[in-house]
Design a protein around this motif. Structure first.
Motif, PDB file in Angstrom:
ATOM      1  N   ILE A 238       0.857  -1.188   0.000  1.00  0.00           N
ATOM      2  CA  ILE A 238       0.000   0.000   0.000  1.00  0.00           C
ATOM      3  C   ILE A 238       0.891   1.235   0.000  1.00  0.00           C
ATOM      4  CG2 ILE A 238      -1.658   1.338   1.362  1.00  0.00           C
ATOM      5  CD1 ILE A 238      -2.804  -1.265   2.387  1.00  0.00           C
ATOM      6  N   ALA A 239       0.584   2.172  -0.895  1.00  0.00           N
ATOM      7  CA  ALA A 239       1.372   3.408  -0.971  1.00  0.00           C
ATOM      8  C   ALA A 239       0.450   4.572  -1.291  1.00  0.00           C
ATOM      9  CB  ALA A 239       2.468   3.285  -2.016  1.00  0.00           C
ATOM     10  N   GLY A 240       0.162   5.383  -0.282  1.00  0.00           N
ATOM     11  CA  GLY A 240      -0.628   6.596  -0.481  1.00  0.00           C
ATOM     12  C   GLY A 240       0.297   7.797  -0.565  1.00  0.00           C
ATOM     13  N   ILE A 241       1.154   7.801  -1.569  1.00  0.00           N
ATOM     14  CA  ILE A 241       2.140   8.863  -1.758  1.00  0.00           C
ATOM     15  C   ILE A 241       2.059   9.346  -3.191  1.00  0.00           C
ATOM     16  CG2 ILE A 241       3.689   8.073   0.054  1.00  0.00           C
ATOM     17  CD1 ILE A 241       5.312   6.606  -2.021  1.00  0.00           C
ATOM     18  N   LEU A 274      -7.017  -2.629   4.565  1.00  0.00           N
ATOM     19  CA  LEU A 274      -5.972  -3.607   4.849  1.00  0.00           C
ATOM     20  C   LEU A 274      -6.452  -5.042   4.761  1.00  0.00           C
ATOM     21  CD1 LEU A 274      -4.491  -1.844   8.021  1.00  0.00           C
ATOM     22  CD2 LEU A 274      -3.961  -1.418   5.608  1.00  0.00           C
ATOM     23  N   ASP A 275      -7.722  -5.230   4.426  1.00  0.00           N
ATOM     24  CA  ASP A 275      -8.311  -6.573   4.381  1.00  0.00           C
ATOM     25  C   ASP A 275      -8.407  -7.040   2.936  1.00  0.00           C
ATOM     26  OD1 ASP A 275      -9.627  -8.925   4.763  1.00  0.00           O
ATOM     27  OD2 ASP A 275     -11.498  -8.040   5.473  1.00  0.00           O
ATOM     28  N   PHE A 276      -7.562  -8.009   2.571  1.00  0.00           N
ATOM     29  CA  PHE A 276      -7.544  -8.518   1.198  1.00  0.00           C
ATOM     30  C   PHE A 276      -8.030  -9.962   1.114  1.00  0.00           C
ATOM     31  CE2 PHE A 276      -4.257  -5.193   1.435  1.00  0.00           C
ATOM     32  CZ  PHE A 276      -4.748  -4.336   0.470  1.00  0.00           C
ATOM     33  N   GLY A 277      -8.599 -10.467   2.215  1.00  0.00           N
ATOM     34  CA  GLY A 277      -9.185 -11.796   2.199  1.00  0.00           C
ATOM     35  C   GLY A 277      -8.187 -12.930   2.152  1.00  0.00           C
ATOM     36  N   ASP A 278      -6.943 -12.701   2.552  1.00  0.00           N
ATOM     37  CA  ASP A 278      -5.942 -13.771   2.577  1.00  0.00           C
ATOM     38  C   ASP A 278      -5.018 -13.531   3.772  1.00  0.00           C
ATOM     39  OD1 ASP A 278      -4.070 -11.758   1.834  1.00  0.00           O
ATOM     40  OD2 ASP A 278      -4.485 -12.095  -0.289  1.00  0.00           O
ATOM     41  N   MET A 284       3.575  -1.227   3.874  1.00  0.00           N
ATOM     42  CA  MET A 284       3.171   0.136   3.512  1.00  0.00           C
ATOM     43  C   MET A 284       4.287   1.121   3.811  1.00  0.00           C
ATOM     44  SD  MET A 284       0.460   0.763   6.636  1.00  0.00           S
ATOM     45  CE  MET A 284      -0.197  -0.906   6.444  1.00  0.00           C
ATOM     46  N   THR A 285       4.109   2.356   3.345  1.00  0.00           N
ATOM     47  CA  THR A 285       5.066   3.415   3.628  1.00  0.00           C
ATOM     48  C   THR A 285       4.900   3.913   5.061  1.00  0.00           C
ATOM     49  OG1 THR A 285       3.639   5.267   3.010  1.00  0.00           O
ATOM     50  CG2 THR A 285       4.802   4.152   1.220  1.00  0.00           C
ATOM     51  N   GLY A 286       5.910   4.629   5.549  1.00  0.00           N
ATOM     52  CA  GLY A 286       5.810   5.202   6.889  1.00  0.00           C
ATOM     53  C   GLY A 286       4.676   6.192   7.006  1.00  0.00           C
ATOM     54  N   LYS A 287       4.429   6.951   5.926  1.00  0.00           N
ATOM     55  CA  LYS A 287       3.353   7.942   5.948  1.00  0.00           C
ATOM     56  C   LYS A 287       1.990   7.268   6.064  1.00  0.00           C
ATOM     57  CE  LYS A 287       2.300  10.683   2.338  1.00  0.00           C
ATOM     58  NZ  LYS A 287       2.427  11.789   1.344  1.00  0.00           N
ATOM     59  N   ASP A 288       1.842   6.107   5.438  1.00  0.00           N
ATOM     60  CA  ASP A 288       0.583   5.369   5.556  1.00  0.00           C
ATOM     61  C   ASP A 288       0.477   4.674   6.910  1.00  0.00           C
ATOM     62  OD1 ASP A 288      -0.431   5.900   2.883  1.00  0.00           O
ATOM     63  OD2 ASP A 288       1.195   4.632   2.182  1.00  0.00           O
ATOM     64  N   ALA A 289       1.624   4.274   7.446  1.00  0.00           N
ATOM     65  CA  ALA A 289       1.617   3.535   8.714  1.00  0.00           C
ATOM     66  C   ALA A 289       1.065   4.368   9.861  1.00  0.00           C
ATOM     67  CB  ALA A 289       3.025   3.044   9.038  1.00  0.00           C
ATOM     68  N   VAL A 290       1.357   5.674   9.885  1.00  0.00           N
ATOM     69  CA  VAL A 290       0.845   6.488  10.994  1.00  0.00           C
ATOM     70  C   VAL A 290      -0.674   6.591  10.947  1.00  0.00           C
ATOM     71  CG1 VAL A 290       2.968   7.829  11.245  1.00  0.00           C
ATOM     72  CG2 VAL A 290       1.168   8.663   9.735  1.00  0.00           C
ATOM     73  N   HIS A 297      -3.656  -4.890  11.644  1.00  0.00           N
ATOM     74  CA  HIS A 297      -3.624  -6.270  12.139  1.00  0.00           C
ATOM     75  C   HIS A 297      -2.179  -6.755  12.207  1.00  0.00           C
ATOM     76  CE1 HIS A 297      -3.019  -7.504   7.967  1.00  0.00           C
ATOM     77  NE2 HIS A 297      -4.147  -6.912   7.603  1.00  0.00           N
ATOM     78  N   SER A 298      -1.987  -7.987  12.656  1.00  0.00           N
ATOM     79  CA  SER A 298      -0.641  -8.483  12.962  1.00  0.00           C
ATOM     80  C   SER A 298       0.227  -8.688  11.732  1.00  0.00           C
ATOM     81  CB  SER A 298      -0.742  -9.808  13.736  1.00  0.00           C
ATOM     82  OG  SER A 298      -1.400 -10.795  12.945  1.00  0.00           O
ATOM     83  N   ARG A 299      -0.349  -8.652  10.525  1.00  0.00           N
ATOM     84  CA  ARG A 299       0.435  -8.853   9.291  1.00  0.00           C
ATOM     85  C   ARG A 299       0.756  -7.536   8.600  1.00  0.00           C
ATOM     86  NH1 ARG A 299      -2.980 -10.624   6.248  1.00  0.00           N
ATOM     87  NH2 ARG A 299      -4.772 -10.933   7.638  1.00  0.00           N
TER      88      ARG A 299
END
Length: 342
Positions: A238-241, A274-278, A284-290, A297-299
């Motif tokens: 995931i990259a929201g940049i 973050l739910d892709f059914g698997d 993800m990037t640090g900017k998305d992580a915050v 979730h744990s993955r």
């Protein structure tokens, strides 16, 4: 996505949309007129009593501005300064300004980049479209140098050092102003900056910035993992940049098979994002992580790294800052004055 389609056209030297040429010409004229008014002192500029370092770019995002700002703040802290970061807080909800960012805030309150900078540097970060007002608050709180994030075009605030960031791969695209191209200001603007820092390979006179020491950080508990742990594995990315392709390519260079999930820059992310059914890992990037920290979730992992610039650049910057500090604190300067040397 429209945003990605336009950026491909801008940066792959494809012919611009003909209908955009006239608006681009008007934009270019407006930019030149506004800058000229500041240069001639017809629009006032505010001088603050401490040095101001502006970090910005002449084009659209994706130039490595946020990681460079993190590096710069750390450099200043290591040399005894008390820096504060001033940010517009793009995407933040409305509220009292200036807003000092702290750990209790979410990205919706202050913006994703200010929150990331506050958490990673420990420096005070202030959100306000009026950078001078934010700067006064920072100085009152004890700051002795101000880092104006993405403030190159905020000419109302006088600056002592200008640092322009450039993406070494995309450079300036088709060289046209917005919306026909990616430029906020013409390329000639680089000649007026104190330093030009390039993410990747640069030209003569430019300083190269590299990203090194990559690691993956689990969002739930902060545990760190070597990239080799994920080599050969398929991951959701995931990259929201502004330029997500560079992030996806980096994961591939680290040995991962990537399922791309680009998001708009500063996108609002939710648990379902973050739910892709698997049971695959989500990187993800640090900017998305915050933004995802509260519901990750744990993955879920963030890709962290260190920023490396040569010591000679750091020495030149600190030397110039010392001179700028003497100028900024000179008792004869008025609070508001016209541009001197811009």
């Amino acid at each position: 996505m429209i945003e990605r389609s336009w950026q491909r056209r801008w940066c792959l030297w494809l012919p611009p949309f003909p209908l955009l040429l006239a608006p681009a010409a008007l934009f270019g004229v407006a930019v030149a007129l506004r800058r000229g008014l500041y240069r001639r002192g017809l629009l006032p500029r505010t001088r603050l009593p401490v040095p101001v370092i502006v970090v910005g770019n002449i084009g659209v995002g994706g130039n490595g501005k946020t990681p460079f700002t993190q590096w710069l703040v750390q450099l200043l802290q290591d040399h005894g300064y008390r820096p504060a970061v001033l940010s517009r807080g793009y995407g933040a909800r409305k509220g009292p300004r200036p807003l000092r960012v702290d750990a209790s805030l979410g990205a919706a309150d202050c913006g994703d980049e200010p929150l990331l900078l506050a958490r990673t540097t420990g420096a005070p970060v202030y959100v306000d479209a009026d950078r001078a007002r934010a700067g006064r608050r920072a100085i009152a709180d004890g700051a002795d140098v101000l880092v104006c994030d993405d403030g190159l075009q905020h000419y109302r605030l006088r600056r002592d050092i200008e640092i322009v960031l450039v993406d070494g791969q995309r450079r300036f695209g088709n060289g046209l102003p917005l919306p026909a191209g990616p430029l906020r200001e013409p390329r000639s603007r680089l000649a007026e900056a104190d330093f030009v820092v390039v993410k990747g390979d640069g030209a003569a006179g430019e300083t190269r910035m590299r990203f090194v020491n990559f690691r993956l950080r689990r969002l739930q508990n902060g545990a760190l993992f070597e990239p080799a742990t994920f080599a050969g594995r398929t991951v959701h990315a995931i990259a929201g940049i502004a330029a997500p392709g560079g992030f996806f390519d980096q994961l591939r260079r680290l040995g991962m098979t990537v399922i791309e999930h680009p998001q708009p820059d500063h996108a609002v992310l939710r648990a379902q994002t973050l739910d892709f059914g698997d049971d695959l890992a989500v990187v993800m990037t640090g900017k998305d992580a915050v933004k995802c920290q509260p519901f990750a979730h744990s993955r879920c992992y963030a890709l962290d790294f260190d920023v490396r610039l040569d010591d000679a650049f750091a020495a030149r910057l600190l030397e110039k800052l010392g001179h700028g500090q003497e100028i900024a604190r000179h008792p004869g300067l008025s609070a508001v004055q016209g541009p001197v040397g811009v």
